[in-house]
Scaffold this active site. Structure first.
Site, PDB file in Angstrom:
ATOM      1  N   HIS A   1      16.662 -13.507   2.510  1.00  0.00           N
ATOM      2  CA  HIS A   1      17.114 -12.805   3.703  1.00  0.00           C
ATOM      3  C   HIS A   1      16.326 -13.348   4.900  1.00  0.00           C
ATOM      4  O   HIS A   1      15.496 -14.258   4.738  1.00  0.00           O
ATOM      5  CB  HIS A   1      16.930 -11.292   3.535  1.00  0.00           C
ATOM      6  CG  HIS A   1      15.559 -10.892   3.062  1.00  0.00           C
ATOM      7  ND1 HIS A   1      14.421 -11.124   3.794  1.00  0.00           N
ATOM      8  CD2 HIS A   1      15.142 -10.300   1.911  1.00  0.00           C
ATOM      9  CE1 HIS A   1      13.369 -10.669   3.137  1.00  0.00           C
ATOM     10  NE2 HIS A   1      13.766 -10.178   1.975  1.00  0.00           N
ATOM     11  N   GLU A   2      16.546 -12.760   6.063  1.00  0.00           N
ATOM     12  CA  GLU A   2      15.892 -13.238   7.299  1.00  0.00           C
ATOM     13  C   GLU A   2      14.366 -13.255   7.196  1.00  0.00           C
ATOM     14  O   GLU A   2      13.713 -14.044   7.864  1.00  0.00           O
ATOM     15  CB  GLU A   2      16.313 -12.370   8.489  1.00  0.00           C
ATOM     16  CG  GLU A   2      17.504 -12.872   9.257  1.00  0.00           C
ATOM     17  CD  GLU A   2      17.399 -14.333   9.703  1.00  0.00           C
ATOM     18  OE1 GLU A   2      16.397 -14.708  10.330  1.00  0.00           O
ATOM     19  OE2 GLU A   2      18.332 -15.098   9.408  1.00  0.00           O
ATOM     20  N   GLY A   3      13.792 -12.345   6.407  1.00  0.00           N
ATOM     21  CA  GLY A   3      12.331 -12.322   6.238  1.00  0.00           C
ATOM     22  C   GLY A   3      11.856 -13.634   5.627  1.00  0.00           C
ATOM     23  O   GLY A   3      10.929 -14.289   6.133  1.00  0.00           O
ATOM     24  N   HIS A   4      12.511 -14.043   4.527  1.00  0.00           N
ATOM     25  CA  HIS A   4      12.168 -15.323   3.904  1.00  0.00           C
ATOM     26  C   HIS A   4      12.389 -16.474   4.889  1.00  0.00           C
ATOM     27  O   HIS A   4      11.596 -17.403   4.977  1.00  0.00           O
ATOM     28  CB  HIS A   4      13.047 -15.580   2.680  1.00  0.00           C
ATOM     29  CG  HIS A   4      12.915 -14.564   1.586  1.00  0.00           C
ATOM     30  ND1 HIS A   4      13.912 -13.661   1.293  1.00  0.00           N
ATOM     31  CD2 HIS A   4      11.925 -14.322   0.709  1.00  0.00           C
ATOM     32  CE1 HIS A   4      13.535 -12.907   0.283  1.00  0.00           C
ATOM     33  NE2 HIS A   4      12.335 -13.281  -0.102  1.00  0.00           N
TER      34      HIS A   4
ATOM     35  N   GLY B   1       4.443 -13.638   3.639  1.00  0.00           N
ATOM     36  CA  GLY B   1       4.797 -12.585   4.584  1.00  0.00           C
ATOM     37  C   GLY B   1       3.748 -11.486   4.645  1.00  0.00           C
ATOM     38  O   GLY B   1       3.199 -11.087   3.620  1.00  0.00           O
TER      39      GLY B   1
ATOM     40  N   LYS C   1       4.527  -8.594   5.206  1.00  0.00           N
ATOM     41  CA  LYS C   1       5.202  -7.460   4.567  1.00  0.00           C
ATOM     42  C   LYS C   1       4.487  -7.079   3.268  1.00  0.00           C
ATOM     43  O   LYS C   1       4.314  -5.914   2.948  1.00  0.00           O
ATOM     44  CB  LYS C   1       6.654  -7.850   4.312  1.00  0.00           C
ATOM     45  CG  LYS C   1       7.302  -7.261   3.097  1.00  0.00           C
ATOM     46  CD  LYS C   1       8.136  -6.089   3.461  1.00  0.00           C
ATOM     47  CE  LYS C   1       8.784  -5.347   2.321  1.00  0.00           C
ATOM     48  NZ  LYS C   1       8.809  -5.965   1.034  1.00  0.00           N
TER      49      LYS C   1
ATOM     50  N   GLN D   1      -0.593  -8.812  -1.270  1.00  0.00           N
ATOM     51  CA  GLN D   1      -0.374 -10.146  -1.835  1.00  0.00           C
ATOM     52  C   GLN D   1      -1.018 -11.223  -0.955  1.00  0.00           C
ATOM     53  O   GLN D   1      -1.724 -12.114  -1.453  1.00  0.00           O
ATOM     54  CB  GLN D   1       1.128 -10.384  -1.954  1.00  0.00           C
ATOM     55  CG  GLN D   1       1.523 -11.803  -2.304  1.00  0.00           C
ATOM     56  CD  GLN D   1       2.997 -11.901  -2.619  1.00  0.00           C
ATOM     57  OE1 GLN D   1       3.415 -11.504  -3.690  1.00  0.00           O
ATOM     58  NE2 GLN D   1       3.790 -12.424  -1.699  1.00  0.00           N
TER      59      GLN D   1
ATOM     60  N   VAL E   1       9.639  -9.155   9.203  1.00  0.00           N
ATOM     61  CA  VAL E   1      10.937  -9.077   9.875  1.00  0.00           C
ATOM     62  C   VAL E   1      11.594  -7.749   9.486  1.00  0.00           C
ATOM     63  O   VAL E   1      11.621  -7.386   8.306  1.00  0.00           O
ATOM     64  CB  VAL E   1      11.840 -10.259   9.463  1.00  0.00           C
ATOM     65  CG1 VAL E   1      13.223 -10.140  10.110  1.00  0.00           C
ATOM     66  CG2 VAL E   1      11.191 -11.587   9.844  1.00  0.00           C
TER      67      VAL E   1
ATOM     68  N   ARG F   1      14.847  -5.985  -2.424  1.00  0.00           N
ATOM     69  CA  ARG F   1      15.068  -4.733  -3.155  1.00  0.00           C
ATOM     70  C   ARG F   1      15.858  -3.706  -2.329  1.00  0.00           C
ATOM     71  O   ARG F   1      16.279  -2.689  -2.889  1.00  0.00           O
ATOM     72  CB  ARG F   1      13.739  -4.140  -3.628  1.00  0.00           C
ATOM     73  CG  ARG F   1      13.102  -4.978  -4.744  1.00  0.00           C
ATOM     74  CD  ARG F   1      11.907  -4.291  -5.390  1.00  0.00           C
ATOM     75  NE  ARG F   1      11.510  -4.947  -6.624  1.00  0.00           N
ATOM     76  CZ  ARG F   1      10.512  -5.838  -6.724  1.00  0.00           C
ATOM     77  NH1 ARG F   1       9.819  -6.185  -5.661  1.00  0.00           N
ATOM     78  NH2 ARG F   1      10.225  -6.381  -7.895  1.00  0.00           N
TER      79      ARG F   1
HETATM   80  P1  AMP Z   1       9.699 -12.396  -2.449  1.00  0.00           P
HETATM   81  O1  AMP Z   1      10.909 -13.251  -2.620  1.00  0.00           O
HETATM   82  O2  AMP Z   1      10.002 -10.939  -2.300  1.00  0.00           O
HETATM   83  O3  AMP Z   1       8.622 -12.699  -3.443  1.00  0.00           O
HETATM   84  O4  AMP Z   1       9.092 -12.803  -1.030  1.00  0.00           O
HETATM   85  C1  AMP Z   1       8.750 -14.143  -0.761  1.00  0.00           C
HETATM   86  C2  AMP Z   1       7.948 -14.203   0.494  1.00  0.00           C
HETATM   87  O5  AMP Z   1       8.692 -13.674   1.584  1.00  0.00           O
HETATM   88  C3  AMP Z   1       6.651 -13.364   0.409  1.00  0.00           C
HETATM   89  O6  AMP Z   1       5.594 -14.083   1.026  1.00  0.00           O
HETATM   90  C4  AMP Z   1       7.020 -12.139   1.185  1.00  0.00           C
HETATM   91  O7  AMP Z   1       5.897 -11.506   1.762  1.00  0.00           O
HETATM   92  C5  AMP Z   1       7.928 -12.699   2.244  1.00  0.00           C
HETATM   93  N1  AMP Z   1       8.781 -11.646   2.808  1.00  0.00           N
HETATM   94  C6  AMP Z   1       9.578 -10.789   2.128  1.00  0.00           C
HETATM   95  N2  AMP Z   1      10.157  -9.920   2.968  1.00  0.00           N
HETATM   96  C7  AMP Z   1       9.711 -10.223   4.214  1.00  0.00           C
HETATM   97  C8  AMP Z   1       9.937  -9.690   5.523  1.00  0.00           C
HETATM   98  N3  AMP Z   1      10.748  -8.649   5.721  1.00  0.00           N
HETATM   99  N4  AMP Z   1       9.300 -10.265   6.559  1.00  0.00           N
HETATM  100  C9  AMP Z   1       8.467 -11.315   6.378  1.00  0.00           C
HETATM  101  N5  AMP Z   1       8.214 -11.868   5.171  1.00  0.00           N
HETATM  102  C10 AMP Z   1       8.827 -11.327   4.109  1.00  0.00           C
END
Ligand code: AMP
Length: 281
Positions: A32-35, A146, A148, A152, A175, A186
């Protein structure tokens, strides 16, 4: 052209052939946009950007959502291409753990036992273990995580420091949707009604921040205000805590330096986390 590498050998070969600095963005997919903001930060800072997509079994507890975790690889590829990634490392579980679960693991001590670690006792050991593997495979100059997932990020920074890993860890701001809800893979588990409820996580944190900015320096007063705000919307948090941004130790009762307010709440099938910095770190 963006390349997809499914093997460790292939990834290393790509690496040897690439020039300049490398940025790594570790993800579990369902992007998503966060990634994508992490990917953009890497594209800006490094000459080449590698994104790993790997749902790491080692970081899921027995009763957690490993098998249900959303997987949208074709869509992820399109998003990564558009965001300017150069390579995607997409290994199978067998490629990453050919002997079954890894015997050698990175222990992160108390930093893995506090906050989310209380209900997810093996999670951060699993995260640290897969991240050190990814860092060894990709050998990046920068690795992007992130804010977020603050715990971690703090655990990885500490591991890199403790183990002298030659990489610069870069934290990227969270984000959010316009409602304030932090983007998360999630969130897909939420019904539209639950999504509305979930906006209260960031609302409660912002209430804590506004108390802080108004001069409140009692840790417990701010924590309780956040907790009450959640409870008023029928949400019973798993935890609400104010901690040191680097060590994750409980913040002092009188807040004389910046702290992170962090919380976890279960809403329906989803366990959601969020955090906000109080003060300038
Ligand atoms: P994940 O796929 O959930 O393991 O997340 C991969 C990376 O994306 C991790 O470093 C997360 O912290 C980051 N991430 C997930 N959601 C967000 C968000 N909303 N804003 C910024 N980074 C994010």
């Amino acid at each position: 052209m963006m390349e997809v590498l499914r093997t460790i050998d292939g990834m290393r070969r790509w690496n040897r052939q690439s020039t300049g600095t490398i940025g790594l963005v570790p993800t579990m997919g369902a992007l998503h946009e966060g990634h994508l903001s992490l990917v953009r930060a890497s594209v800006k800072k490094a000459d080449r950007t590698v994104v790993s997509v790997f749902v790491n079994p080692l970081q899921f507890g027995a009763n957690e959502d490993l098998s249900a975790y959303p997987r949208t690889f074709e869509q992820d590829l399109a998003l990564l291409k558009a965001a300017g990634a150069d390579a995607v490392f997409y290994p199978s579980v067998e490629e990453m753990y050919p002997r079954g679960e890894s015997l050698t693991r990175v222990s992160v001590g108390t930093m893995g036992q506090v906050l989310c670690g209380r209900t997810r006792p093996i999670h951060f050991e699993g995260v640290a273990t897969v991240v050190i593997k990814l860092l060894n495979i990709v050998a990046p100059d920068y690795a992007f995580f992130g804010e977020k997932d603050w715990q971690q990020l703090a655990v990885i920074r500490r591991m890199v420091d403790d183990l002298n890993v030659p990489v610069t860890v870069v934290g990227v701001p969270t984000v959010r949707e316009t409602s304030g809800l932090a983007l998360s893979s999630r969130n897909q588990y939420l019904s539209s009604e639950e999504r509305g409820l979930a906006a209260n996580l960031s609302r409660a944190l912002r209430l804590g921040l506004s108390r802080y900015e108004a001069g409140e320096r009692s840790r417990d007063a701010i924590r309780d205000a956040i907790r009450r705000e959640l409870q008023e919307h029928g949400l019973e948090p798993e935890y609400v805590e104010l901690v040191d941004p680097d060590t994750l130790d409980t913040a002092p009762q009188v807040l004389d330096r910046p702290a992170v307010a962090a919380l976890a709440v279960r809403i329906g099938r989803a366990r959601l986390i969020d955090n906000l910095m109080l003060g300038q770190n």
